[in-house]
Design a protein around this motif. Sequence first.
Motif, PDB file in Angstrom:
ATOM      1  N   THR A 153       0.857  -1.182   0.000  1.00 21.27           N
ATOM      2  CA  THR A 153       0.000   0.000   0.000  1.00 21.27           C
ATOM      3  C   THR A 153       0.893   1.230   0.000  1.00 21.27           C
ATOM      4  O   THR A 153       1.743   1.385   0.872  1.00 21.27           O
ATOM      5  CB  THR A 153      -0.922   0.016   1.228  1.00 21.27           C
ATOM      6  OG1 THR A 153      -1.755  -1.151   1.213  1.00 21.27           O
ATOM      7  CG2 THR A 153      -1.808   1.251   1.231  1.00 21.27           C
ATOM      8  N   ALA A 154       0.715   2.089  -0.987  1.00 18.37           N
ATOM      9  CA  ALA A 154       1.525   3.301  -1.138  1.00 18.37           C
ATOM     10  C   ALA A 154       0.665   4.508  -0.776  1.00 18.37           C
ATOM     11  O   ALA A 154      -0.307   4.807  -1.469  1.00 18.37           O
ATOM     12  CB  ALA A 154       2.036   3.415  -2.574  1.00 18.37           C
ATOM     13  N   VAL A 155       1.040   5.184   0.315  1.00 15.48           N
ATOM     14  CA  VAL A 155       0.217   6.265   0.857  1.00 15.48           C
ATOM     15  C   VAL A 155       0.905   7.607   0.662  1.00 15.48           C
ATOM     16  O   VAL A 155       2.017   7.826   1.163  1.00 15.48           O
ATOM     17  CB  VAL A 155      -0.052   6.053   2.364  1.00 15.48           C
ATOM     18  CG1 VAL A 155      -0.986   7.141   2.897  1.00 15.48           C
ATOM     19  CG2 VAL A 155      -0.616   4.665   2.625  1.00 15.48           C
ATOM     20  N   ASP A 156       0.277   8.502  -0.068  1.00 17.15           N
ATOM     21  CA  ASP A 156       0.813   9.858  -0.217  1.00 17.15           C
ATOM     22  C   ASP A 156      -0.229  10.740  -0.892  1.00 17.15           C
ATOM     23  O   ASP A 156      -0.740  10.399  -1.958  1.00 17.15           O
ATOM     24  CB  ASP A 156       2.101   9.859  -1.040  1.00 17.15           C
ATOM     25  CG  ASP A 156       2.964  11.077  -0.765  1.00 17.15           C
ATOM     26  OD1 ASP A 156       2.437  12.209  -0.829  1.00 17.15           O
ATOM     27  OD2 ASP A 156       4.164  10.907  -0.475  1.00 17.15           O
ATOM     28  N   MET A 201       0.056   7.294  -7.176  1.00 17.48           N
ATOM     29  CA  MET A 201      -0.302   6.697  -8.462  1.00 17.48           C
ATOM     30  C   MET A 201       0.945   6.379  -9.278  1.00 17.48           C
ATOM     31  O   MET A 201       0.997   5.378  -9.995  1.00 17.48           O
ATOM     32  CB  MET A 201      -1.216   7.635  -9.238  1.00 17.48           C
ATOM     33  CG  MET A 201      -2.573   7.894  -8.581  1.00 17.48           C
ATOM     34  SD  MET A 201      -3.508   6.365  -8.241  1.00 17.48           S
ATOM     35  CE  MET A 201      -3.737   5.740  -9.913  1.00 17.48           C
ATOM     36  N   LYS A 202       1.973   7.226  -9.177  1.00 17.26           N
ATOM     37  CA  LYS A 202       3.215   6.952  -9.907  1.00 17.26           C
ATOM     38  C   LYS A 202       3.893   5.697  -9.354  1.00 17.26           C
ATOM     39  O   LYS A 202       4.510   4.932 -10.104  1.00 17.26           O
ATOM     40  CB  LYS A 202       4.160   8.147  -9.810  1.00 17.26           C
ATOM     41  CG  LYS A 202       5.456   7.969 -10.591  1.00 17.26           C
ATOM     42  CD  LYS A 202       5.215   7.761 -12.081  1.00 17.26           C
ATOM     43  CE  LYS A 202       6.521   7.475 -12.831  1.00 17.26           C
ATOM     44  NZ  LYS A 202       7.413   8.651 -12.886  1.00 17.26           N
ATOM     45  N   ALA A 203       3.770   5.471  -8.036  1.00 15.74           N
ATOM     46  CA  ALA A 203       4.325   4.251  -7.452  1.00 15.74           C
ATOM     47  C   ALA A 203       3.678   3.016  -8.058  1.00 15.74           C
ATOM     48  O   ALA A 203       4.348   2.028  -8.376  1.00 15.74           O
ATOM     49  CB  ALA A 203       4.122   4.262  -5.935  1.00 15.74           C
ATOM     50  N   GLN A 204       2.373   3.068  -8.248  1.00 16.19           N
ATOM     51  CA  GLN A 204       1.663   1.950  -8.871  1.00 16.19           C
ATOM     52  C   GLN A 204       2.127   1.754 -10.311  1.00 16.19           C
ATOM     53  O   GLN A 204       2.382   0.621 -10.742  1.00 16.19           O
ATOM     54  CB  GLN A 204       0.160   2.201  -8.830  1.00 16.19           C
ATOM     55  CG  GLN A 204      -0.664   1.055  -9.376  1.00 16.19           C
ATOM     56  CD  GLN A 204      -2.150   1.376  -9.383  1.00 16.19           C
ATOM     57  OE1 GLN A 204      -2.561   2.447  -9.814  1.00 16.19           O
ATOM     58  NE2 GLN A 204      -2.951   0.459  -8.872  1.00 16.19           N
ATOM     59  N   ILE A 254       3.401  -7.846  -8.384  1.00 15.48           N
ATOM     60  CA  ILE A 254       3.159  -7.190  -7.100  1.00 15.48           C
ATOM     61  C   ILE A 254       1.888  -6.355  -7.198  1.00 15.48           C
ATOM     62  O   ILE A 254       1.681  -5.617  -8.167  1.00 15.48           O
ATOM     63  CB  ILE A 254       4.348  -6.281  -6.733  1.00 15.48           C
ATOM     64  CG1 ILE A 254       5.638  -7.097  -6.639  1.00 15.48           C
ATOM     65  CG2 ILE A 254       4.079  -5.563  -5.409  1.00 15.48           C
ATOM     66  CD1 ILE A 254       5.593  -8.253  -5.704  1.00 15.48           C
ATOM     67  N   LYS A 255       1.060  -6.448  -6.179  1.00 20.11           N
ATOM     68  CA  LYS A 255      -0.155  -5.628  -6.132  1.00 20.11           C
ATOM     69  C   LYS A 255       0.153  -4.343  -5.377  1.00 20.11           C
ATOM     70  O   LYS A 255       0.556  -4.372  -4.210  1.00 20.11           O
ATOM     71  CB  LYS A 255      -1.289  -6.390  -5.432  1.00 20.11           C
ATOM     72  CG  LYS A 255      -2.575  -5.581  -5.328  1.00 20.11           C
ATOM     73  CD  LYS A 255      -3.663  -6.364  -4.612  1.00 20.11           C
ATOM     74  CE  LYS A 255      -4.940  -5.544  -4.489  1.00 20.11           C
ATOM     75  NZ  LYS A 255      -6.012  -6.283  -3.738  1.00 20.11           N
ATOM     76  N   ILE A 256      -0.016  -3.219  -6.050  1.00 17.38           N
ATOM     77  CA  ILE A 256       0.171  -1.912  -5.421  1.00 17.38           C
ATOM     78  C   ILE A 256      -1.190  -1.256  -5.232  1.00 17.38           C
ATOM     79  O   ILE A 256      -1.949  -1.090  -6.194  1.00 17.38           O
ATOM     80  CB  ILE A 256       1.063  -0.993  -6.274  1.00 17.38           C
ATOM     81  CG1 ILE A 256       2.461  -1.582  -6.425  1.00 17.38           C
ATOM     82  CG2 ILE A 256       1.136   0.403  -5.648  1.00 17.38           C
ATOM     83  CD1 ILE A 256       3.317  -1.487  -5.200  1.00 17.38           C
TER      84      ILE A 256
END
Length: 225
Positions: A49-52, A78-81, A91-93
């Motif tokens: 999970t990428a939080v920003d 969104m860019k991390a995904q 990998i699931k982002i």
Amino acid sequence: MRRYERNMTTLSLSENESLKNFKVCVVGCGGLGGYLIEMLGRLGIGSITAVDGDYFDETNLNRQLLSDVASLGVSKAMKAQERMGHVNPFIKIHPVTQRLTHENAVEILQGHHLVMDALDNIPSRVTVQNVAEDLGVPMVHGAIAGWYGQVTTILPGDRTLDLIYPAESVKGIEQTLGNPSFTPALVASIQVSEALKILIGRGELLRKKILYINLLDNEFETIDL
């Protein structure tokens, strides 16, 4: 899978295969967070999970792995995904395009095996520590400032940030020392090694101690807290 064969024999086959079952939350997708997501994804952590809630701007280009000229104005989460889709599509982002607050922290952090602190302010870090403790989730803290960095692992009940930061602190010394390109990568790599040790249950953790890094004078010191 050949993708992970160079993990051997750093990891056993069973350890390597177990990584796909873990869910890790990275809070902050900037200097530290971009490298954390990159390394966790390349290791094979199954869900991140990428939080920003922030967007890239020109000041990010000197150090943030996920940033480039074409991404200015783009959501960091969104860019991390998008990035991990190119690096490791297995990998699931899960991008969370909002800032972590006291009000939404439980919803964001629950269900994870581990939380990675890649934040840039102390109150938010303390919020993560408090909520992670309530949820029974370990946390790996990292911070950078100029030539310097620090890493510690916080298990529920340790309250380690209370020993590091004075009460009512808001910003660290990075506001005056700045953040170059090299300290985020180094500190993030140590955070990921701590994360891996927690997940596979092997190795000595930086628990109730802090690794202090001074690259200007080539000093690495572990301090008991």
